[in-house]
Design a protein around this motif. Structure first.
Motif, PDB file in Angstrom:
ATOM      1  N   SER A 145      60.703  29.487  88.121  1.00 53.57           N
ATOM      2  CA  SER A 145      60.799  28.994  89.500  1.00 53.57           C
ATOM      3  C   SER A 145      62.150  28.352  89.769  1.00 53.57           C
ATOM      4  CB  SER A 145      59.683  27.985  89.777  1.00 53.57           C
ATOM      5  OG  SER A 145      58.420  28.602  89.708  1.00 53.57           O
TER       6      SER A 145
ATOM      7  N   GLY B  98      64.854  34.363  92.302  1.00 51.91           N
ATOM      8  CA  GLY B  98      65.576  34.987  93.405  1.00 51.91           C
ATOM      9  C   GLY B  98      65.249  36.462  93.548  1.00 51.91           C
ATOM     10  N   PRO B  99      65.928  37.142  94.460  1.00 53.54           N
ATOM     11  CA  PRO B  99      65.598  38.551  94.735  1.00 53.54           C
ATOM     12  C   PRO B  99      65.798  39.503  93.555  1.00 53.54           C
ATOM     13  CG  PRO B  99      66.858  37.604  96.539  1.00 53.54           C
ATOM     14  CD  PRO B  99      66.891  36.602  95.426  1.00 53.54           C
TER      15      PRO B  99
ATOM     16  N   GLU C 128      52.639  36.318 102.230  1.00 47.54           N
ATOM     17  CA  GLU C 128      53.937  36.250 102.885  1.00 47.54           C
ATOM     18  C   GLU C 128      55.005  36.002 101.828  1.00 47.54           C
ATOM     19  OE1 GLU C 128      54.240  33.597 106.143  1.00 47.54           O
ATOM     20  OE2 GLU C 128      52.444  34.375 107.167  1.00 47.54           O
ATOM     21  N   VAL C 129      56.065  36.790 101.890  1.00 44.99           N
ATOM     22  CA  VAL C 129      57.137  36.713 100.900  1.00 44.99           C
ATOM     23  C   VAL C 129      58.464  36.603 101.640  1.00 44.99           C
ATOM     24  CG1 VAL C 129      58.250  37.881  98.954  1.00 44.99           C
ATOM     25  CG2 VAL C 129      55.796  38.135  99.309  1.00 44.99           C
ATOM     26  N   ASP C 130      59.396  35.839 101.068  1.00 50.57           N
ATOM     27  CA  ASP C 130      60.740  35.751 101.626  1.00 50.57           C
ATOM     28  C   ASP C 130      61.296  37.151 101.885  1.00 50.57           C
ATOM     29  OD1 ASP C 130      63.413  34.068 101.910  1.00 50.57           O
ATOM     30  OD2 ASP C 130      63.866  35.831 100.673  1.00 50.57           O
ATOM     31  N   ALA C 131      61.928  37.336 103.029  1.00 57.64           N
ATOM     32  CA  ALA C 131      62.378  38.667 103.442  1.00 57.64           C
ATOM     33  C   ALA C 131      63.363  39.279 102.454  1.00 57.64           C
ATOM     34  CB  ALA C 131      63.000  38.598 104.833  1.00 57.64           C
ATOM     35  N   ASP C 132      64.278  38.464 101.922  1.00 59.88           N
ATOM     36  CA  ASP C 132      65.267  38.988 100.963  1.00 59.88           C
ATOM     37  C   ASP C 132      64.580  39.444  99.679  1.00 59.88           C
ATOM     38  OD1 ASP C 132      67.346  38.525 102.709  1.00 59.88           O
ATOM     39  OD2 ASP C 132      67.858  36.577 101.840  1.00 59.88           O
ATOM     40  N   ILE C 133      63.608  38.661  99.217  1.00 60.54           N
ATOM     41  CA  ILE C 133      62.875  39.025  98.006  1.00 60.54           C
ATOM     42  C   ILE C 133      62.044  40.280  98.250  1.00 60.54           C
ATOM     43  CG2 ILE C 133      61.030  38.303  96.443  1.00 60.54           C
ATOM     44  CD1 ILE C 133      62.115  35.480  96.620  1.00 60.54           C
ATOM     45  N   ALA C 134      61.388  40.348  99.404  1.00 62.37           N
ATOM     46  CA  ALA C 134      60.579  41.526  99.728  1.00 62.37           C
ATOM     47  C   ALA C 134      61.438  42.783  99.758  1.00 62.37           C
ATOM     48  CB  ALA C 134      59.871  41.323 101.061  1.00 62.37           C
TER      49      ALA C 134
END
Length: 215
Positions: free
Chosen positions: A198, A203-204, A92-98
């Motif tokens: 980190s 970030g994205p 699972e990855v943050d939506a913005d990063i994905a």
């Protein structure tokens, strides 16, 4: 690719390396940069292992990859000089990063004797790491889309097209089998220790890192 590695491999070394992994009580250690096997062109798979041995090796590699955890593992990373890698990305990855990284789930598969070629000229630039360079990340420019030709574990020749983060994983793991590490292709000024990455650059996108680090 960069300069051709000069480490010599042979069938005896392959047999010994496979036996040490298959006969071990636990999961194998992931070797780190500086180990000669990571700088050698792995031997093509030509039936050196029985179907049972190959299946067991793929299972062990998959368990090792997941335990690390990682999204890919090449046989040289556990000391085996064979053109074999396993790939899987179901985290699972943050939506913005994905979205920024065009990262979609990748179902588990094994590839033997892989060869990739870029589709078009578009490049994607992102931070990436490696289980054999623990604790570091760097920005690598990769083809945004590739065609991959490989043999599956049953000996069937296959071709598949990958884009986005999946294409990055395919290129990274295929490069391992040529003796190439991601740092060979990275913007070295972007190199960041895990804690710095980190805190500052996870970030994205990479615009802030590019401006601050000068790459």
């Amino acid at each position: 690719m960069n300069h051709a590695p000069t480490v010599k491999l042979d069938a005896d070394r392959l047999e010994q390396a496979v036996a040490s992994v298959l006969d071990a009580a636990g999961l194998p250690k992931i070797v780190q940069a500086g180990h000669p096997v990571l700088r050698a062109r792995a031997l093509p798979f030509t039936g050196q292992l029985s179907p049972d041995e190959l299946g067991r090796l793929i299972e062990i590699m998959t368990e090792t990859m997941r335990a690390a955890p990682g999204v890919g593992l090449a046989a040289p990373q556990i000391g085996i000089p064979l053109q074999l890698a396993v790939l899987e990305d179901k985290y699972e990855v943050d939506a913005d990063i994905a979205a920024a990284r065009d990262r979609a789930p990748l179902e588990l598969f094994a590839m033997l004797n892989p060869r990739y070629r870029p589709v078009g000229t578009e490049l994607a630039s992102h931070y990436e790491g490696c289980l054999s360079m623990s604790g570091w990340q760097a920005v690598v420019d990769r083809a945004a889309m590739v065609d991959l030709a490989y043999d599956d574990e049953h000996g069937t020749a296959r071709t598949r097209r990958f884009s986005g983060w999946q294409a990055r994983i395919v290129q990274h793991e295929s490069d391992h089998l040529e003796g190439t590490l991601y740092i060979d292709k990275a913007h070295t000024r972007s190199l960041a220790a895990a804690a710095e990455y980190s805190e500052r650059w996870a970030g994205p996108g990479i615009a802030a890192a590019r401006a601050a680090l000068g790459f």
